[in-house]
Enzyme design. Structure first.
Site, short mmCIF file in Angstrom:
data_model
loop_
_atom_site.label_atom_id
_atom_site.label_comp_id
_atom_site.label_asym_id
_atom_site.label_seq_id
_atom_site.Cartn_x
_atom_site.Cartn_y
_atom_site.Cartn_z
N GLU A 159 0.78 -1.23 0.00
CA GLU A 159 0.00 0.00 0.00
C GLU A 159 0.82 1.29 0.00
O GLU A 159 0.37 2.30 -0.52
CB GLU A 159 -0.93 0.00 1.23
CG GLU A 159 -2.01 -1.06 1.20
CD GLU A 159 -3.02 -0.84 0.10
OE1 GLU A 159 -3.50 0.31 -0.07
OE2 GLU A 159 -3.31 -1.80 -0.63
N SER A 195 -49.11 -33.84 33.69
CA SER A 195 -48.75 -34.57 34.91
C SER A 195 -47.38 -34.19 35.46
O SER A 195 -47.06 -34.57 36.59
CB SER A 195 -48.79 -36.07 34.65
OG SER A 195 -50.12 -36.47 34.37
#
Length: 915
Positions: free
Chosen positions: A88, A524
């Site tokens: 870069e 139950s």
């Protein structure tokens, strides 16, 4: 000839130049007006993703608007820095922030040539562009960028500028900054990167989409090798290193696609919701909308309208803090238990689904030689994606190419061909097609896998949990996504730490978390709390505890009638699952065998209000009206609430709250939220030999008497050993549980625990409907519970349930609840309060035919399963070769022992409830 007035000309030129200069100066100052301060960069805090780790340290989720892991300059490897500088800005350490020739070439010359303005940006200028000025393509922006770049060079060091750049730059693949990119692409920290991997990252900033290694690996390698060449040219690496790096294979990972991540979807989403509520509560308290000491419980207790108002005011800000704040969240999740939970739940749902047949193809296409492309095209249609999403399974879609008597031929999207297993062809055969025809048909798109669908009625998790590698030419197996749904949650009963949470078959297909959001009747599985209400209640007449596990309740028809408006009488008449009644039955057997009529009678005997109170006190219900049907679990609750209630039973009656995380740290490593508020002055003491662990105060509220809690634990152990949950005995360790089934088999439950782990399982349809005859809690949910416990406790020692002070253990007859005598079939240790144990023997229950009732041979109440783990069934008296189809096969028979008929009494009948 006219004479030139050179003085005028020169003055005009000078004036023009001056005007241009003034105009340029004015333009320049206009352009740089309102420039962001370079000090903003010095104090810049970029958005950082928040990360969720399991309790065992594994990363399970990330939340971010920009996936970023901030890495300080001192932790940036030299090689990686060199790769970025080579790619870069090779003069980065020498320039003052701008590259004049590059700027001139990229703006003026390109503009004059009619080209797009590009290039010329140094690393410093890229920092300015990414963080301050934006990426508008104009001369104005380039000037502003250059001015700020020079200012920044004076304000910050080169190392600081590099730190900003390498943490801010977008590198594709959801990655902002090199830290996130290294993790996302390679599953590595920066220090582990090779030369080739560093070069690949450095090659991404200019065109992260075009050279994305996931999408364009060839372009990524070409760009990587260019950067390696620049590293060599700048003498950062040797020729040998360069050649080795260029030859290195490009290997990228999808690190968040692990089995743990796939399995944790429901847990992570619930965690996200919890944290947002905490942050909204804090913000609302700061704004004076809530009290200063408000907690998330305060927020959740608000009316829905007020919660909505606060969400509208503070949710956006809370989301920003969560997604950009760089939080580190240490969750309570156990990634291994989560995998077990998802595996067991899916197997249970698929087993149920398999029993109810194939529902037809996903879709259809024309069959030709281009079947691979046709399947790919079908999968890429947006409307079809939900149909083919199975969320983490190894399934594929295939098309039926041909069907004949001998074989069904398949084609896959890869172009591969194969055949379908004969068992699956037979399974699909009954499917009735629209119009006419049955079974599979050419053109059908189906799910296939190399693994057969699990069947938890004949397999344990040890059989199906680890897929077996099939032969290369093995037939494919037909698979189907279940319509039925389910939920499983596992918790530490002492702390409330949520260890696993599976809220459905697949989070990718349905985000409804049924652990938290499925309000269903517990059936139950609520009964133990009816009996607990009796066990903790003294007799109003004597003040003594007459209701004990051995107390006998009349199990006969129960009828309660009320006059309604208009004089119409309505009656409530609960029946037992077997449609038979068994006379005087101990409270223990009432729970173990899940008797309905005697449970309602007991609730009426102690007072229905006491059942309502305990249901609310244990957190099962917010408000439970006192009516008879609620004793059988008629009210609505959630799997999470049931898990909490059962946790409060096994932990000795202490109240617990679900805990999803232990602590939250901010981006600086500071703890900003801790779940456990207790001070621990000795936790940071320097260790030395003989140092005792620090003592922490127990702040938990007592919601059930410890003696009552242990009595319920003991009874629920019996439900596993002798009652509705005998399939769970395969776990082989101390486990207690209760099954549950609601009317018309709408819901199937199993909730239970070991001494240190509580689990709730629910199965049903999102829109309640009958799951089918016999699809009870014992058949549908209990095997899921069993398999989870079997794997979860595999490497754990067998620990007995803790017996609290105040419990008296006495040997009693299992059938009568009294002291044993010569006719006792089975002796058990029963838990009593001091002074409440039986002092004498008593007559055994006798059936209508005059024979002693043997409760061990009875069908289990309102839950019955079709087979035991090993497929054994009880033999008819007198003929051990004939299966007994009239009794529940899930009876307390030793699964390792050969089947034998009951001793004597061969003429007992089934009609009178004695067998």
């Amino acid at each position: 000839m006219p004479r030139w007035n050179w003085k005028v000309i020169l003055l005009s030129i000078a004036g023009g130049i001056a005007a241009i200069a003034i105009a340029m100066t004015v333009w320049f100052f206009i352009v740089i007006q309102d420039l962001p301060s370079e000090e903003q960069l010095a104090n810049y805090e970029p958005p950082i993703m928040s990360r969720v780790h399991a309790g065992d340290g594994k990363l399970v989720a990330e939340f971010a608007t920009q996936h970023r892991v901030y890495v300080p300059s001192e932790d940036l490897p030299d090689l990686l820095v060199q790769a970025f500088i080579s790619a870069e800005d090779k003069d980065f350490f020498n320039h003052s922030g701008i590259d004049l020739w590059g700027m001139f070439r990229g703006t003026v010359i390109n503009f004059l040539q009619g080209k797009r303005m590009t290039g010329g940006s140094t690393i410093t200028q890229q920092v300015v562009k990414n963080m301050l000025t934006g990426d508008e393509r104009s001369i104005d922006r380039k000037v502003r960028e250059a001015v700020l770049a020079m200012r920044i060079e004076n304000q910050l060091s080169k190392e600081q500028i590099l730190e900003l750049y390498m943490n801010e730059i977008y590198l594709g693949g959801r990655s902002y900054g090199v830290g996130a990119a290294a993790l996302n692409y390679f599953g590595k920290s920066l220090g582990q990167l090779t030369i080739a991997e560093s070069a690949m990252l450095a090659g991404l900033p200019q065109a992260p989409g075009r050279v994305n290694p996931y999408l364009n690996p060839e372009a990524a390698i070409e760009r990587r090798n260019y950067v390696i060449g620049r590293l060599l040219a700048n003498n950062y690496i040797s020729q040998e290193d360069a050649e080795t790096a260029m030859a290195e294979e490009l290997v990228v990972v999808d690190r968040l696609a692990t089995a743990e991540n796939q399995a944790s979807g429901y847990y992570v989403e619930q965690l996200r919701r919890e944290i947002l509520v905490i942050e909204m509560t804090r913000l609302a308290a700061q704004a004076g909308k809530l009290p200063k000491d408000a907690t998330e419980a305060t927020f959740k207790a608000l009316p829905a309208a007020q919660q909505k108002q606060l969400r509208e005011q503070f949710e956006a800000e809370a989301m920003k803090a969560f997604y950009e704040g760089g939080l580190s969240i240490r969750s309570t999740l156990d990634s291994n238990l989560q995998l077990i939970a998802q595996t067991a739940l899916r197997a249970g749902l698929e087993s149920y689904d398999r029993r109810h047949g194939w529902r037809g193809p996903i879709g259809t296409i024309a069959v030709d030689e281009e079947f691979g492309k046709a399947l790919t095209d079908y999968a890429n249609v947006k409307e079809n994606k939900p149909k083919i999403s199975v969320g983490g399974n190894d399934w594929q879609i295939a098309v039926v190419r041909s069907v004949n008597k001998e074989v069904v031929r398949l084609g896959l999207s890869s172009g591969e061909t194969g055949t379908l297993h004969a068992d699956d062809v037979k399974w699909a055969a009954p499917f009735k097609r629209e119009g006419s025809g049955t079974g599979l048909k050419a053109g059908d798109i189906i799910f296939v896998s190399r693994q057969a669908a699990p069947d938890i009625t004949v397999q344990l998790i040890t059989d199906y949990g680890v897929p077996k590698k099939p032969a290369a030419n093995a037939p494919w197996r037909l698979r189907q996504v279940p319509e039925v749904q389910g939920a499983l949650v596992a918790m530490d009963p002492h702390t409330g730490r949520v260890l696993a949470m599976s809220g459905g078959y697949s989070f990718q297909r349905s985000q409804l978390n049924r652990v938290m959001q499925a309000w269903r009747q517990p059936g139950s599985s609520f009964k133990p709390f009816v009996y607990a209400a009796a066990l903790e209640t003294p007799d109003p007449a004597t003040g003594l505890y007459k209701w004990t596990p051995s107390y006998r309740v009349l199990d006969t028809p129960y009828v309660s009638c009320q006059q309604r408006e208009g004089g119409k009488e309505t009656c409530y008449k609960p029946t037992n699952y077997s449609e038979q009644f068994y006379g005087e039955t101990t409270m223990r057997v009432g729970v173990e065998k899940s008797r309905n009529a005697m449970t309602v009678r007991l609730a009426s005997e102690i007072g229905l209000d006491k059942v309502s109170v305990i249901g609310e006190r244990m957190g099962i219900y917010d408000k439970l009206p006192a009516y008879e049907a609620m004793a059988l679990g008629a009210g609505e609750t959630t799997p999470m609430r049931m898990a909490i209630a059962y946790a409060e039973v096994v932990n000795g009656g202490k109240q617990v709250h679900p805990v999803m995380f232990d602590r939250i740290q901010n981006r600086y490593g500071e703890t900003v939220y801790k779940t456990d508020p207790r001070d621990c002055t000795g936790c940071s003491a320097e260790w030395k030999r003989g140092l005792a662990p620090p003592a922490l105060a127990d702040l938990r509220q007592q919601v059930m008497d410890p003696v009552t809690a242990y009595q319920v634990v003991s009874i629920l152990e019996g439900a596993v050993q002798r009652g509705t949950g005998t399939t769970i005995r395969s776990v082989g360790k101390s486990v207690a549980a209760k099954t549950g089934t609601t009317n018309d088999q709408f819901d199937a439950w199993t909730v239970g625990f070991s001494p240190n782990l509580v689990v709730a399982v629910w199965v049903g349809f999102d829109r309640p409907r009958d799951m089918g005859n016999g699809e009870s809690g014992g058949r549908v949910a209990a095997p899921i519970f069993r398999d989870f416990m079997l794997a979860a406790l595999k490497d754990k020692p067998d620990v007995s349930f803790r017996v609290p002070d105040g419990v008296e253990l006495v040997e009693v007859d299992a059938d009568t609840g009294c002291l044993p005598d010569g006719g006792t079939r089975l002796v058990i240790l029963e838990a009593f309060r001091p002074g409440s144990a039986p002092m004498e023997t008593c007559a055994a229950p006798v059936g209508a035919d005059g024979y002693r009732v043997d409760f061990s041979r009875m069908a289990a109440g309102d839950e019955s399963v079709s087979s035991t783990r090993d497929g054994q069934v009880v033999s008819l008296p007198g003929d051990p070769t004939q299966p007994n189809l009239l009794t529940d096969p899930n009876v307390p028979v030793d699964p390792t022992a050969p089947l034998t008929p009951p001793p004597a009494d061969t003429d007992l009948t089934f009609d009178d409830g004695t067998f």
